[in-house]
Design a protein around this motif. Structure first.
Motif, PDB file in Angstrom:
ATOM      1  N   CYS A  98       0.847  -1.189   0.000  1.00  0.00           N
ATOM      2  CA  CYS A  98       0.000   0.000   0.000  1.00  0.00           C
ATOM      3  C   CYS A  98       0.879   1.235   0.000  1.00  0.00           C
ATOM      4  N   HIS A  99       0.273   2.381  -0.257  1.00  0.00           N
ATOM      5  CA  HIS A  99       1.060   3.616  -0.209  1.00  0.00           C
ATOM      6  C   HIS A  99       1.273   4.051   1.239  1.00  0.00           C
ATOM      7  N   ALA A 100       0.196   4.257   1.959  1.00  0.00           N
ATOM      8  CA  ALA A 100       0.296   4.671   3.364  1.00  0.00           C
ATOM      9  C   ALA A 100      -0.487   3.758   4.287  1.00  0.00           C
ATOM     10  N   SER A 101      -1.624   3.276   3.802  1.00  0.00           N
ATOM     11  CA  SER A 101      -2.495   2.410   4.589  1.00  0.00           C
ATOM     12  C   SER A 101      -3.236   1.508   3.622  1.00  0.00           C
TER      13      SER A 101
ATOM     14  N   LEU B  51      -4.536   7.329   1.736  1.00  0.00           N
ATOM     15  CA  LEU B  51      -3.315   7.674   1.017  1.00  0.00           C
ATOM     16  C   LEU B  51      -2.422   8.633   1.795  1.00  0.00           C
ATOM     17  N   ASN B  52      -2.943   9.218   2.865  1.00  0.00           N
ATOM     18  CA  ASN B  52      -2.173  10.198   3.643  1.00  0.00           C
ATOM     19  C   ASN B  52      -1.899   9.756   5.075  1.00  0.00           C
ATOM     20  N   ALA B  53      -2.399   8.606   5.466  1.00  0.00           N
ATOM     21  CA  ALA B  53      -2.334   8.188   6.874  1.00  0.00           C
ATOM     22  C   ALA B  53      -0.892   7.988   7.340  1.00  0.00           C
ATOM     23  N   ARG B  54      -0.652   8.337   8.575  1.00  0.00           N
ATOM     24  CA  ARG B  54       0.624   8.030   9.232  1.00  0.00           C
ATOM     25  C   ARG B  54       0.302   7.419  10.595  1.00  0.00           C
TER      26      ARG B  54
ATOM     27  N   MET C  69       3.026  -6.135   5.904  1.00  0.00           N
ATOM     28  CA  MET C  69       2.574  -4.904   5.267  1.00  0.00           C
ATOM     29  C   MET C  69       3.805  -4.147   4.779  1.00  0.00           C
ATOM     30  N   ILE C  70       3.773  -3.682   3.536  1.00  0.00           N
ATOM     31  CA  ILE C  70       4.863  -2.860   3.010  1.00  0.00           C
ATOM     32  C   ILE C  70       4.276  -1.531   2.557  1.00  0.00           C
ATOM     33  N   CYS C  71       4.853  -0.439   3.078  1.00  0.00           N
ATOM     34  CA  CYS C  71       4.321   0.901   2.858  1.00  0.00           C
ATOM     35  C   CYS C  71       5.419   1.844   2.366  1.00  0.00           C
ATOM     36  N   GLY C  72       4.982   2.875   1.666  1.00  0.00           N
ATOM     37  CA  GLY C  72       5.838   4.013   1.361  1.00  0.00           C
ATOM     38  C   GLY C  72       5.375   5.196   2.192  1.00  0.00           C
ATOM     39  N   HIS C  73       5.347   6.389   1.571  1.00  0.00           N
ATOM     40  CA  HIS C  73       4.728   7.605   2.099  1.00  0.00           C
ATOM     41  C   HIS C  73       5.526   8.287   3.203  1.00  0.00           C
ATOM     42  N   THR C  74       5.880   7.574   4.238  1.00  0.00           N
ATOM     43  CA  THR C  74       6.630   8.165   5.352  1.00  0.00           C
ATOM     44  C   THR C  74       8.110   7.844   5.187  1.00  0.00           C
ATOM     45  N   ILE C  75       8.937   8.890   5.115  1.00  0.00           N
ATOM     46  CA  ILE C  75      10.374   8.677   4.935  1.00  0.00           C
ATOM     47  C   ILE C  75      10.929   7.967   6.159  1.00  0.00           C
ATOM     48  N   VAL C  76      11.712   6.927   5.921  1.00  0.00           N
ATOM     49  CA  VAL C  76      12.211   6.104   7.026  1.00  0.00           C
ATOM     50  C   VAL C  76      13.123   6.873   7.974  1.00  0.00           C
ATOM     51  N   TYR C  77      13.633   8.000   7.532  1.00  0.00           N
ATOM     52  CA  TYR C  77      14.437   8.841   8.429  1.00  0.00           C
ATOM     53  C   TYR C  77      13.617   9.269   9.642  1.00  0.00           C
TER      54      TYR C  77
ATOM     55  N   LEU D 239      -9.504  -0.466   3.244  1.00  0.00           N
ATOM     56  CA  LEU D 239     -10.505  -1.228   3.978  1.00  0.00           C
ATOM     57  C   LEU D 239     -11.877  -0.730   3.556  1.00  0.00           C
ATOM     58  N   GLU D 240     -12.871  -1.574   3.693  1.00  0.00           N
ATOM     59  CA  GLU D 240     -14.209  -1.228   3.247  1.00  0.00           C
ATOM     60  C   GLU D 240     -14.676   0.070   3.896  1.00  0.00           C
ATOM     61  N   ASP D 241     -15.184   0.975   3.054  1.00  0.00           N
ATOM     62  CA  ASP D 241     -15.731   2.268   3.479  1.00  0.00           C
ATOM     63  C   ASP D 241     -14.658   3.256   3.948  1.00  0.00           C
ATOM     64  N   MET D 242     -13.374   2.929   3.794  1.00  0.00           N
ATOM     65  CA  MET D 242     -12.343   3.871   4.198  1.00  0.00           C
ATOM     66  C   MET D 242     -12.247   5.002   3.182  1.00  0.00           C
ATOM     67  N   ASP D 243     -12.086   6.206   3.656  1.00  0.00           N
ATOM     68  CA  ASP D 243     -11.911   7.365   2.797  1.00  0.00           C
ATOM     69  C   ASP D 243     -10.567   7.266   2.073  1.00  0.00           C
ATOM     70  N   VAL D 244     -10.589   7.439   0.760  1.00  0.00           N
ATOM     71  CA  VAL D 244      -9.368   7.261  -0.032  1.00  0.00           C
ATOM     72  C   VAL D 244      -8.312   8.291   0.343  1.00  0.00           C
ATOM     73  N   ASP D 245      -8.711   9.536   0.545  1.00  0.00           N
ATOM     74  CA  ASP D 245      -7.734  10.561   0.923  1.00  0.00           C
ATOM     75  C   ASP D 245      -7.063  10.217   2.248  1.00  0.00           C
ATOM     76  N   TYR D 246      -7.851   9.742   3.205  1.00  0.00           N
ATOM     77  CA  TYR D 246      -7.262   9.347   4.488  1.00  0.00           C
ATOM     78  C   TYR D 246      -6.282   8.195   4.289  1.00  0.00           C
TER      79      TYR D 246
END
Length: 237
Positions: free
Chosen positions: A140-143, A155-158, A177-185, A146-153
């Motif tokens: 996934c990108h950030a999260s 893709l931006n979740a941390r 789970m493998i994610c991007g979005h949040t820099i590992v630093y 899941l059913e009924d989950m807001d797409v913007d949330y």
């Protein structure tokens, strides 16, 4: 035959080329999953998308997810028909997230090429469920969706990585789970040279965004790639 995962290229076309060369991606045998954020920050986000599209057309197995930056692009495109104020709000959000150069490059394309890219963006997946060597992975990108989950949330979740890891363990014990979005630093995941290192929080959670968006600005930044067959890590310098 190998399966690779990469994320958050953010317009760094040269680094993307370098990583493809480094892993020796074989179009007959290998699959590359990209977890979103191809555009913005770097100088050639449109070029990154065009290169991916070309490789797909040439027969490479490249599977792509949407990131929050692609969603911002589509928000601007989809809101062209709205009033000036509503459209400008979408543009402002995108520009605050370093999307101005991407927007300019898109407007320089001819109509056919621009329409092809927009169609490609609309076809992006949100989550992939795959199995490699008996291990299940959710990509996934950030999260995950899941059913009924807001797409913007989604893709931006941390999340707190420990809590997130425990949730995966408790609900999907044979899954990573493998994610991007949040820099590992942000998780202080660096090697001996203080370069970003793929963050293996646990057997259940791995973050792979190594900060390519700030290449040339931050000394920890580079592009990372993970091979799922043996969890080997690859980096551009």
């Amino acid at each position: 035959m190998a399966t690779y995962v990469m994320s958050d290229i953010h317009g760094q076309l040269n680094s993307f080329h370098s990583m493809i060369d480094k892993i020796g991606l074989d179009k007959e045998k290998d699959t590359l999953y990209l977890l979103g954020d191809y555009v913005d920050w770097g100088q050639d986000g449109v070029g990154v998308i065009q290169q991916i599209m070309k490789m797909q057309k040439d027969g490479f197995s490249i599977k792509c997810l949407m990131g929050n930056h692609e969603k911002m692009m589509l928000d601007v495109i989809d809101n062209l028909v709205l009033s000036g104020e509503e459209y400008q709000e979408c543009v402002d959000i995108w520009y605050r997230n370093m999307g101005e150069d991407t927007h300019r490059l898109m407007m320089c394309l001819d109509n056919k090429e621009r329409d092809n890219i927009i169609a490609w963006l609309r076809a992006l997946n949100i989550t992939y469920h795959i199995t490699v060597r008996g291990r299940d992975y959710i990509l996934c990108h950030a999260s995950p969706w899941l059913e009924d989950m807001d797409v913007d949330y989604m893709l931006n979740a941390r999340y707190d990585p420990v809590a997130f890891s425990n949730a995966v363990r408790d609900t999907c014990p044979n899954t990573t789970m493998i994610c991007g979005h949040t820099i590992v630093y942000d998780f202080k995941s660096v090697d001996d040279t203080m370069k970003c290192k793929i963050y293996r929080c646990s057997p259940y959670l791995i973050y792979i965004d190594c900060g390519a968006k700030v290449l040339g600005l931050k000394r920890y930044a580079r592009l990372g790639c993970l091979r799922l067959d043996d969890l080997a890590e690859f980096y551009t310098e």
